[in-house]
Design an enzyme around this catalytic site. Structure first.
Site, short mmCIF file in Angstrom:
data_model
loop_
_atom_site.label_atom_id
_atom_site.label_comp_id
_atom_site.label_asym_id
_atom_site.label_seq_id
_atom_site.Cartn_x
_atom_site.Cartn_y
_atom_site.Cartn_z
N LYS A 14 41.95 63.78 95.26
CA LYS A 14 42.65 62.52 95.02
C LYS A 14 43.84 62.66 94.10
O LYS A 14 44.82 61.92 94.24
CB LYS A 14 41.69 61.43 94.57
CG LYS A 14 41.21 61.54 93.15
CD LYS A 14 40.24 60.43 92.81
CE LYS A 14 39.41 60.81 91.61
NZ LYS A 14 40.15 61.21 90.41
N ARG A 89 36.08 53.77 86.49
CA ARG A 89 34.99 54.63 86.93
C ARG A 89 33.63 53.97 86.75
O ARG A 89 32.63 54.52 87.16
CB ARG A 89 34.98 55.91 86.10
CG ARG A 89 35.72 57.08 86.73
CD ARG A 89 35.83 58.13 85.65
NE ARG A 89 35.83 59.47 86.11
CZ ARG A 89 36.94 60.20 86.30
NH1 ARG A 89 38.12 59.65 86.17
NH2 ARG A 89 36.85 61.46 86.63
N ARG A 128 39.08 75.34 93.14
CA ARG A 128 40.05 74.85 92.16
C ARG A 128 39.79 75.46 90.79
O ARG A 128 40.73 75.76 90.04
CB ARG A 128 39.97 73.32 92.08
CG ARG A 128 41.03 72.72 91.18
CD ARG A 128 41.00 71.22 91.19
NE ARG A 128 39.88 70.69 90.45
CZ ARG A 128 39.57 69.40 90.37
NH1 ARG A 128 40.32 68.50 90.99
NH2 ARG A 128 38.55 68.99 89.66
N ARG A 134 40.27 75.16 85.11
CA ARG A 134 39.91 73.98 84.33
C ARG A 134 38.56 74.17 83.66
O ARG A 134 37.59 74.56 84.30
CB ARG A 134 39.88 72.75 85.25
CG ARG A 134 41.18 71.98 85.23
CD ARG A 134 41.17 70.83 86.20
NE ARG A 134 40.12 69.85 85.92
CZ ARG A 134 40.13 68.62 86.44
NH1 ARG A 134 41.14 68.24 87.21
NH2 ARG A 134 39.16 67.79 86.19
N ARG A 145 29.46 65.79 86.93
CA ARG A 145 30.53 64.87 87.34
C ARG A 145 30.20 64.21 88.68
O ARG A 145 30.47 63.03 88.88
CB ARG A 145 31.87 65.60 87.37
CG ARG A 145 32.28 66.07 85.98
CD ARG A 145 33.46 67.00 86.01
NE ARG A 145 34.68 66.29 86.32
CZ ARG A 145 35.66 66.78 87.05
NH1 ARG A 145 35.58 67.98 87.56
NH2 ARG A 145 36.73 66.08 87.27
P1 AMP Z 1 39.57 63.52 86.16
O1 AMP Z 1 40.74 64.42 86.11
O2 AMP Z 1 39.91 62.15 86.71
O3 AMP Z 1 38.41 64.11 86.89
O4 AMP Z 1 39.09 63.28 84.66
C1 AMP Z 1 38.71 64.36 83.83
C2 AMP Z 1 37.81 63.87 82.70
O5 AMP Z 1 38.50 62.90 81.91
C3 AMP Z 1 36.54 63.16 83.17
O6 AMP Z 1 35.51 64.05 83.52
C4 AMP Z 1 36.21 62.33 81.93
O7 AMP Z 1 35.66 63.12 80.89
C5 AMP Z 1 37.58 61.88 81.46
N1 AMP Z 1 37.97 60.59 82.10
C6 AMP Z 1 38.98 60.38 82.99
N2 AMP Z 1 39.03 59.09 83.37
C7 AMP Z 1 38.01 58.45 82.72
C8 AMP Z 1 37.52 57.13 82.71
N3 AMP Z 1 38.07 56.17 83.47
N4 AMP Z 1 36.46 56.85 81.90
C9 AMP Z 1 35.88 57.80 81.14
N5 AMP Z 1 36.28 59.07 81.12
C10 AMP Z 1 37.34 59.43 81.90
#
Ligand code: AMP
Length: 192
Positions: A14, A89, A128, A134, A145
């Site tokens: 995404k 989320r 990835r 990462r 996750r």
């Molecule tokens: P992502 O790149 O969207 O997978 O986000 C990486 C990490 O950032 C997640 O695993 C969370 O630890 C944190 N994170 C991102 N967006 C949120 C959100 N809306 N609420 C809480 N934690 C978030």
């Protein structure tokens, strides 16, 4: 005016799709995960607060995440619309976003969901992890996750579906094909 959300499980691609779709509509792709990673890289106070949660694959607490998003949405480039990636989320975050938008007399137009099977997701994420290194792409963290997505984020999709603004697109296959399908579906929905 396009105020959009993109949703999809970890590994659904995404983030990449968000960049391409946002460029097409001339709006910024705003990723809360990316904002956090920038804070961590820049060693800000907010980054220090978020990094432990991120490394475990846990959600960063709402008061931190929502405040950061509110500030980002006040920037000039988001005035004409935005594509949110990674927020909301949780069902609680739906309410927080509604409040932020109501304060600005704005509403959401469309929530786009990218679908993919669990097998495909796991293999994409492990790939990835190798490519980008990462810290939150190790197997137990990936599992965490995916679990949070199932438990906390699926209900968000349901809530937007009940509002009648959810659009689902097949997220498997070629990147370009998915982008095209997503843009066509969004243009259709926005024209109504
Ligand atoms: P992502 O790149 O969207 O997978 O986000 C990486 C990490 O950032 C997640 O695993 C969370 O630890 C944190 N994170 C991102 N967006 C949120 C959100 N809306 N609420 C809480 N934690 C978030």
């Amino acid at each position: 005016m396009a105020r959009l959300i993109i949703m999809g499980p970890p590994g659904s691609g995404k983030g990449t799709q968000a960049e391409h779709i946002a460029r097409h509509f001339g709006i910024p792709a705003i990723s809360t995960g990316e904002l956090f990673r920038t804070h961590v890289r820049d060693k800000t106070e907010l980054g220090a607060e978020a990094s432990g949660y991120m490394d475990r694959g846990d959600f960063v607490p709402d008061h931190v995440t929502t405040a950061m998003l509110r500030v980002r949405l006040e920037e000039a480039d988001a005035a004409a619309g935005f594509l949110l990636d990674g927020y909301p989320r949780t069902v609680i975050q739906i309410g927080a976003l509604d409040e932020i938008l109501a304060d600005r007399q704005q509403t959401l137009e469309v929530v786009l969901e990218l679908n993919a099977s669990d097998d495909e997701l796991l293999s994409r994420m492990l790939r990835r992890a190798q490519e980008q290194g990462r810290a939150d792409d190790t197997e137990p963290v990936i599992q965490r996750r995916l679990e949070l997505y199932r438990d906390q984020t699926q209900p968000v999709l349901k809530a937007y579906s009940n509002r009648g603004i959810l659009l689902s697109v097949d997220g498997t296959g070629e990147r370009q094909t998915i982008t095209k399908a997503a843009i066509a579906a969004l243009e259709d929905a926005l024209a109504v």
